[in-house]
Write a protein that holds these residues in place. Structure first.
Motif, short mmCIF file in Angstrom:
data_model
loop_
_atom_site.label_atom_id
_atom_site.label_comp_id
_atom_site.label_asym_id
_atom_site.label_seq_id
_atom_site.Cartn_x
_atom_site.Cartn_y
_atom_site.Cartn_z
N ASP A 64 23.18 -23.87 -36.98
CA ASP A 64 22.68 -25.21 -38.10
C ASP A 64 21.49 -23.78 -37.99
OD1 ASP A 64 23.56 -26.36 -39.50
OD2 ASP A 64 23.62 -28.37 -38.17
N PHE A 65 20.34 -23.10 -38.85
CA PHE A 65 18.88 -22.61 -39.12
C PHE A 65 18.41 -22.94 -40.15
CE2 PHE A 65 22.29 -20.10 -41.75
CZ PHE A 65 20.77 -19.12 -42.34
N SER A 66 17.64 -22.24 -40.22
CA SER A 66 16.30 -22.77 -41.08
C SER A 66 15.64 -21.06 -41.42
CB SER A 66 15.24 -23.16 -41.31
OG SER A 66 14.21 -23.04 -40.14
N ASP A 67 15.38 -20.13 -42.84
CA ASP A 67 14.56 -19.20 -42.81
C ASP A 67 14.22 -18.67 -44.09
OD1 ASP A 67 13.85 -16.60 -41.61
OD2 ASP A 67 16.13 -15.70 -42.04
N ILE A 68 13.41 -17.37 -44.37
CA ILE A 68 12.82 -17.47 -45.87
C ILE A 68 13.17 -16.15 -45.23
CG2 ILE A 68 10.81 -16.69 -47.16
CD1 ILE A 68 9.44 -19.58 -45.96
N ILE A 124 13.04 -17.10 -50.51
CA ILE A 124 13.80 -18.21 -50.58
C ILE A 124 14.21 -18.66 -49.16
CG2 ILE A 124 16.19 -17.72 -50.67
CD1 ILE A 124 16.51 -15.17 -52.35
N GLY A 125 13.92 -19.59 -49.55
CA GLY A 125 13.90 -20.98 -48.22
C GLY A 125 15.84 -21.17 -48.52
N ILE A 126 15.94 -21.17 -46.89
CA ILE A 126 17.06 -21.31 -46.37
C ILE A 126 17.18 -22.47 -45.41
CG2 ILE A 126 19.20 -20.57 -45.80
CD1 ILE A 126 19.25 -19.31 -47.73
N PHE A 127 17.99 -23.45 -45.28
CA PHE A 127 18.18 -24.95 -44.83
C PHE A 127 19.03 -24.78 -44.74
CE2 PHE A 127 17.38 -28.26 -42.54
CZ PHE A 127 16.72 -28.55 -42.36
N SER A 128 20.65 -24.49 -43.45
CA SER A 128 21.44 -25.44 -43.78
C SER A 128 21.76 -26.87 -42.10
CB SER A 128 22.48 -24.18 -42.63
OG SER A 128 22.22 -23.82 -41.15
N MET A 129 20.84 -27.60 -41.93
CA MET A 129 21.33 -28.45 -41.78
C MET A 129 21.25 -29.42 -42.19
SD MET A 129 19.84 -30.65 -38.17
CE MET A 129 18.22 -30.90 -38.65
N GLY A 130 22.62 -30.45 -43.40
CA GLY A 130 22.73 -30.88 -43.95
C GLY A 130 23.06 -32.65 -43.96
N ASN A 185 7.89 -28.41 -46.57
CA ASN A 185 7.62 -27.27 -45.97
C ASN A 185 8.16 -25.72 -46.38
OD1 ASN A 185 5.89 -25.52 -43.77
ND2 ASN A 185 8.97 -25.31 -42.70
N PHE A 186 9.20 -25.75 -47.34
CA PHE A 186 9.18 -24.31 -48.18
C PHE A 186 8.44 -24.62 -49.08
CE2 PHE A 186 13.13 -24.01 -45.15
CZ PHE A 186 12.76 -22.55 -44.42
N ASN A 187 8.06 -25.38 -49.57
CA ASN A 187 8.08 -25.83 -51.10
C ASN A 187 6.18 -25.11 -50.57
OD1 ASN A 187 6.89 -26.19 -54.00
ND2 ASN A 187 5.75 -27.81 -53.19
N ASN A 188 6.14 -26.13 -49.21
CA ASN A 188 4.28 -25.91 -49.00
C ASN A 188 3.76 -23.97 -49.11
OD1 ASN A 188 3.03 -28.32 -49.78
ND2 ASN A 188 3.91 -28.49 -47.14
#
Length: 135
Positions: A44-48, A57-63, A75-78
């Protein structure tokens, strides 16, 4: 911000699919800005990702964690992302995540499940390419 959600039951390949999508973005001109591990699953990871189609593009894999998804969206909207892509486990309500997702224009894609007709690898790649086409 537009949200693209890959939905499916736990352990169906959502995180793997998001990882494949991430690699597609990077191999097509996208640039990672700050990839970080999320939670206890090492996958699981996040990145822009920037510079793919001039988008952020914000990526967030922890569902599996509704609160973490909701906080990720904020966070990514901000950070002024144009698109936020996440996975979302179904089977439990995920009220916080769904409430937050529904505040934005969103597309929900059901995770393809491996079967006698399609391998897990094929399902994950097909879904990643479908997500990639939506960006």
């Amino acid at each position: 911000m537009e949200i693209i959600v890959l939905e499916g039951f736990s352990n169906t390949g959502k995180t793997t699919t998001i990882g494949i999508l991430y690699n597609l973005l990077l191999s097509n001109g996208g640039i990672s800005t700050n990839k970080q591990a999320l939670g206890r699953d090492p996958n699981d990871f996040s990145d822009i990702v920037i510079n793919y189609k001039n988008l952020k593009i914000g990526i967030f894999s922890m569902g599996d964690n509704s609160t973490a998804i909701s906080q990720g969206i904020v966070n990514f909207n901000n950070q002024n992302c144009d698109v936020f892509i996440c996975s979302l486990s179904t089977g439990t309500p995920k009220v916080r995540a769904n409430n937050r997702i529904n505040r934005f224009q969103n597309i929900r894609i059901p995770k393809t499940i491996a079967s006698q007709n399609i391998t897990e690898n094929q399902a994950n790649n097909n879904d990643a390419n479908r997500l990639f086409g939506l960006i």
